[in-house]
Design a protein around this motif. Sequence first.
Motif, PDB file in Angstrom:
ATOM      1  N   ALA A  75     -12.917   0.663   5.075  1.00 39.52           N
ATOM      2  CA  ALA A  75     -11.547   0.473   5.566  1.00 39.52           C
ATOM      3  C   ALA A  75     -11.525   0.273   7.072  1.00 39.52           C
ATOM      4  CB  ALA A  75     -10.686   1.673   5.164  1.00 39.52           C
ATOM      5  N   VAL A  76     -12.292   1.088   7.795  1.00 43.19           N
ATOM      6  CA  VAL A  76     -12.365   0.924   9.258  1.00 43.19           C
ATOM      7  C   VAL A  76     -12.870  -0.470   9.602  1.00 43.19           C
ATOM      8  CG1 VAL A  76     -13.633   1.663  11.315  1.00 43.19           C
ATOM      9  CG2 VAL A  76     -12.626   3.367   9.786  1.00 43.19           C
ATOM     10  N   LEU A  77     -13.916  -0.907   8.917  1.00 43.29           N
ATOM     11  CA  LEU A  77     -14.522  -2.203   9.230  1.00 43.29           C
ATOM     12  C   LEU A  77     -13.594  -3.364   8.899  1.00 43.29           C
ATOM     13  CD1 LEU A  77     -17.113  -3.556  10.245  1.00 43.29           C
ATOM     14  CD2 LEU A  77     -17.930  -3.601   7.895  1.00 43.29           C
ATOM     15  N   CYS A  78     -12.962  -3.304   7.737  1.00 42.81           N
ATOM     16  CA  CYS A  78     -12.156  -4.450   7.283  1.00 42.81           C
ATOM     17  C   CYS A  78     -10.736  -4.430   7.839  1.00 42.81           C
ATOM     18  CB  CYS A  78     -12.107  -4.457   5.752  1.00 42.81           C
ATOM     19  SG  CYS A  78     -13.709  -4.683   4.960  1.00 42.81           S
TER      20      CYS A  78
ATOM     21  N   GLN B 177       7.316  -5.405   7.225  1.00 42.18           N
ATOM     22  CA  GLN B 177       6.904  -4.067   6.846  1.00 42.18           C
ATOM     23  C   GLN B 177       5.857  -4.140   5.741  1.00 42.18           C
ATOM     24  OE1 GLN B 177       7.919  -1.381   8.499  1.00 42.18           O
ATOM     25  NE2 GLN B 177       8.975  -2.818   9.826  1.00 42.18           N
ATOM     26  N   PRO B 178       5.050  -3.021   5.550  1.00 38.86           N
ATOM     27  CA  PRO B 178       4.020  -3.000   4.525  1.00 38.86           C
ATOM     28  C   PRO B 178       4.543  -3.232   3.131  1.00 38.86           C
ATOM     29  CG  PRO B 178       3.765  -1.156   6.052  1.00 38.86           C
ATOM     30  CD  PRO B 178       5.049  -1.820   6.387  1.00 38.86           C
ATOM     31  N   SER B 179       5.847  -2.925   2.895  1.00 42.11           N
ATOM     32  CA  SER B 179       6.424  -3.097   1.569  1.00 42.11           C
ATOM     33  C   SER B 179       7.178  -4.407   1.423  1.00 42.11           C
ATOM     34  CB  SER B 179       7.363  -1.922   1.261  1.00 42.11           C
ATOM     35  OG  SER B 179       8.391  -1.849   2.238  1.00 42.11           O
ATOM     36  N   SER B 180       6.972  -5.336   2.354  1.00 42.07           N
ATOM     37  CA  SER B 180       7.694  -6.597   2.306  1.00 42.07           C
ATOM     38  C   SER B 180       7.288  -7.406   1.087  1.00 42.07           C
ATOM     39  CB  SER B 180       7.433  -7.399   3.582  1.00 42.07           C
ATOM     40  OG  SER B 180       6.076  -7.753   3.654  1.00 42.07           O
ATOM     41  N   ALA B 181       8.187  -8.302   0.681  1.00 44.41           N
ATOM     42  CA  ALA B 181       7.949  -9.089  -0.535  1.00 44.41           C
ATOM     43  C   ALA B 181       6.676  -9.928  -0.462  1.00 44.41           C
ATOM     44  CB  ALA B 181       9.163  -9.978  -0.807  1.00 44.41           C
ATOM     45  N   PRO B 182       6.401 -10.634   0.661  1.00 41.22           N
ATOM     46  CA  PRO B 182       5.153 -11.411   0.701  1.00 41.22           C
ATOM     47  C   PRO B 182       3.908 -10.559   0.530  1.00 41.22           C
ATOM     48  CG  PRO B 182       6.644 -12.111   2.449  1.00 41.22           C
ATOM     49  CD  PRO B 182       7.235 -10.875   1.856  1.00 41.22           C
ATOM     50  N   GLU B 183       3.902  -9.365   1.124  1.00 38.79           N
ATOM     51  CA  GLU B 183       2.717  -8.532   0.981  1.00 38.79           C
ATOM     52  C   GLU B 183       2.600  -7.980  -0.437  1.00 38.79           C
ATOM     53  OE1 GLU B 183       0.171  -5.444   3.666  1.00 38.79           O
ATOM     54  OE2 GLU B 183       2.347  -5.277   3.725  1.00 38.79           O
TER      55      GLU B 183
ATOM     56  N   ALA C 237      -6.476   2.269  -2.186  1.00 39.04           N
ATOM     57  CA  ALA C 237      -7.102   2.484  -0.877  1.00 39.04           C
ATOM     58  C   ALA C 237      -6.353   1.766   0.247  1.00 39.04           C
ATOM     59  CB  ALA C 237      -8.569   2.061  -0.925  1.00 39.04           C
ATOM     60  N   PRO C 238      -6.032   0.460   0.119  1.00 32.27           N
ATOM     61  CA  PRO C 238      -5.263  -0.178   1.201  1.00 32.27           C
ATOM     62  C   PRO C 238      -3.885   0.442   1.406  1.00 32.27           C
ATOM     63  CG  PRO C 238      -6.291  -1.830  -0.207  1.00 32.27           C
ATOM     64  CD  PRO C 238      -6.455  -0.520  -0.899  1.00 32.27           C
ATOM     65  N   ALA C 239      -3.205   0.797   0.311  1.00 34.57           N
ATOM     66  CA  ALA C 239      -1.866   1.380   0.448  1.00 34.57           C
ATOM     67  C   ALA C 239      -1.930   2.734   1.143  1.00 34.57           C
ATOM     68  CB  ALA C 239      -1.221   1.525  -0.931  1.00 34.57           C
ATOM     69  N   THR C 240      -2.937   3.524   0.841  1.00 31.27           N
ATOM     70  CA  THR C 240      -3.091   4.816   1.509  1.00 31.27           C
ATOM     71  C   THR C 240      -3.400   4.632   2.983  1.00 31.27           C
ATOM     72  OG1 THR C 240      -3.898   5.774  -0.564  1.00 31.27           O
ATOM     73  CG2 THR C 240      -4.325   7.009   1.456  1.00 31.27           C
ATOM     74  N   TRP C 241      -4.216   3.653   3.299  1.00 29.39           N
ATOM     75  CA  TRP C 241      -4.500   3.350   4.705  1.00 29.39           C
ATOM     76  C   TRP C 241      -3.212   3.028   5.457  1.00 29.39           C
ATOM     77  CZ3 TRP C 241      -8.711   3.289   7.970  1.00 29.39           C
ATOM     78  CH2 TRP C 241      -8.564   2.585   9.155  1.00 29.39           C
ATOM     79  N   GLN C 242      -2.358   2.198   4.862  1.00 34.83           N
ATOM     80  CA  GLN C 242      -1.107   1.841   5.517  1.00 34.83           C
ATOM     81  C   GLN C 242      -0.156   3.032   5.627  1.00 34.83           C
ATOM     82  OE1 GLN C 242      -0.392  -1.654   2.842  1.00 34.83           O
ATOM     83  NE2 GLN C 242       0.034  -2.724   4.761  1.00 34.83           N
ATOM     84  N   ALA C 243      -0.178   3.900   4.611  1.00 35.49           N
ATOM     85  CA  ALA C 243       0.736   5.040   4.623  1.00 35.49           C
ATOM     86  C   ALA C 243       0.302   6.125   5.598  1.00 35.49           C
ATOM     87  CB  ALA C 243       0.840   5.627   3.212  1.00 35.49           C
TER      88      ALA C 243
ATOM     89  N   PRO D 257       0.627   1.377   9.588  1.00 36.05           N
ATOM     90  CA  PRO D 257       1.570   0.722   8.668  1.00 36.05           C
ATOM     91  C   PRO D 257       1.604  -0.797   8.773  1.00 36.05           C
ATOM     92  CG  PRO D 257       2.751   1.644  10.533  1.00 36.05           C
ATOM     93  CD  PRO D 257       1.319   2.062  10.703  1.00 36.05           C
ATOM     94  N   ALA D 258       0.853  -1.378   9.693  1.00 33.01           N
ATOM     95  CA  ALA D 258       0.884  -2.834   9.858  1.00 33.01           C
ATOM     96  C   ALA D 258       0.438  -3.531   8.579  1.00 33.01           C
ATOM     97  CB  ALA D 258      -0.011  -3.258  11.014  1.00 33.01           C
ATOM     98  N   PRO D 259       1.017  -4.681   8.267  1.00 32.09           N
ATOM     99  CA  PRO D 259       0.612  -5.421   7.068  1.00 32.09           C
ATOM    100  C   PRO D 259      -0.869  -5.799   7.121  1.00 32.09           C
ATOM    101  CG  PRO D 259       2.667  -6.291   7.970  1.00 32.09           C
ATOM    102  CD  PRO D 259       2.136  -5.329   8.976  1.00 32.09           C
ATOM    103  N   LEU D 260      -1.488  -5.840   5.964  1.00 33.38           N
ATOM    104  CA  LEU D 260      -2.890  -6.236   5.842  1.00 33.38           C
ATOM    105  C   LEU D 260      -2.951  -7.609   5.203  1.00 33.38           C
ATOM    106  CD1 LEU D 260      -4.356  -2.852   4.512  1.00 33.38           C
ATOM    107  CD2 LEU D 260      -4.548  -3.769   6.829  1.00 33.38           C
ATOM    108  N   SER D 261      -3.605  -8.535   5.883  1.00 33.29           N
ATOM    109  CA  SER D 261      -3.706  -9.895   5.353  1.00 33.29           C
ATOM    110  C   SER D 261      -4.628  -9.923   4.145  1.00 33.29           C
ATOM    111  CB  SER D 261      -4.241 -10.832   6.439  1.00 33.29           C
ATOM    112  OG  SER D 261      -5.559 -10.450   6.809  1.00 33.29           O
TER     113      SER D 261
END
Length: 470
Positions: free
Chosen positions: A420-423, A2-8, A108-114, A118-122
């Motif tokens: 955000a769309v591009l990355c 999940q987006p809120s996982s410890a590794p992320e 910005a990344p957190a808002t994109w996921q929310a 919701p997929a994790p962003l590397s």
Amino acid sequence: MQPSSAPERVIVRRLTGALLLGYLVYLFSTPYTALYYDSMTYWDLTGLYYYPTKSFRLLSFNSSIRGYLLPLLLFPFRVAAYLTHVPPIQFTRVLGAVLAAGLFGWAAPATWQAVVAPAPLSWPRRLAFAALGFLFWRDYFNFPLTDFLSLGLMLTVFWLIARRGQRPGWLLLAGALCMAAVNMRPVYAGAAGLLVLGGLVLARQQRLGWPVVGRLLGAFVLGMALVGAPQLAMNARHYDQYTPLVLTWKNPAAPQSLYLSQLSWGLAVQKYETTIDPNYPNTKEPDPRIMYVDKVGQRIMDEEQISFVYGLRDLNHYLVAVGHNLPDMAALYARHIFNGLDVKYPTPYLPRVYGSTLPLSLLNYTVLFLAGLLLLGRRHQRPSWPQWVVLVVLVGPCLLAIPTAIECRFFIPIYLLIYAVLCFQWPTDWRQWLLRWPVALAYVAFVLMCLVMSSNTMWHMSNGPRLLWP
């Protein structure tokens, strides 16, 4: 995962920390020695209104064109600068580094996921997004301007509503941050109504009872009221106006909306920049502008009796002028849109006007082209209702800026969406669709077209405020 996982979360913390350190190193190495023009105005407002008799008085603030909140937030740093004799820009650099790291590293990344996916962003995707922000906007963070700060607040509001929207305490904070963004950038004034409307629709879709909806809505409105109450008291005390919004009066003695003035300036000027270049002819003027004039717009002003000095009489005067010149006005505002998307400098205050801007321009056109391809490939994916609300809140202020004397910073929300769309949506199989000769030809044609249009704008460069004030 999940987006809120410890590794992320570890990735976010480390990247945000690295961005903070990187921006601190960079900003303290820039050649700027002081705050300039609008950025210095916010710093001066702090002492002029909050500390006029060497004692803090909140309601003494009586600017009719700017909100109270940013000068209030800068007040402790102005006191520190006064006591330590440290130049103001040293404090604003630290504040800018914190803002940049928080915006590009988390908000910005957190808002994109929310809101979007919701997929994790590397970390490579996150780093690419932050890198684009740095390449195009890095020097803005030297100065206490409202563009990125208000946008960061609005993104945080979206995140709070999406992730904590069932808790009144978090919605109270969201309402306060929303009103803070409106106070700093009045162009967000319609955001609160859209968020309330979108929240009501979403609550009904989730089948929440009206008592629950009432509590949540009440918390959001209460948060807005807490931040808007001082502005209302100031407006009532100094101007007998009972509104929590910034008045945006250019001249309190003859009240007229600043936006109305901007509409008239937007007819005469297709792009606007500010310089500190000592070799530019009018740098010694109080407001050294670079104006890219629009001959068609000036002709319309002459025909419609729109004064360079006094501007439009009222909104109807503007609408009549538009109605008489629809084709020309459409072409004029198309030029505005392109010029708003034509970033040539990573700074609001150009240190050198006549230097080469080709590398940054080519990179910008490439980013626009690639993001356009991705959006075309996903044109059948319709946004959800919450996504439409967020999109309108972010892009709406940019649309309102199109008829004005355009500056690239007015389109910052659009740029962040493009990055955000591009990355964040860059496909793993990009070689299959990108490395084809039709795409290559389209790219070359797009870049050549942009270069021609940009050159045409540069050809209309005019120095000095004599364009608008004889």
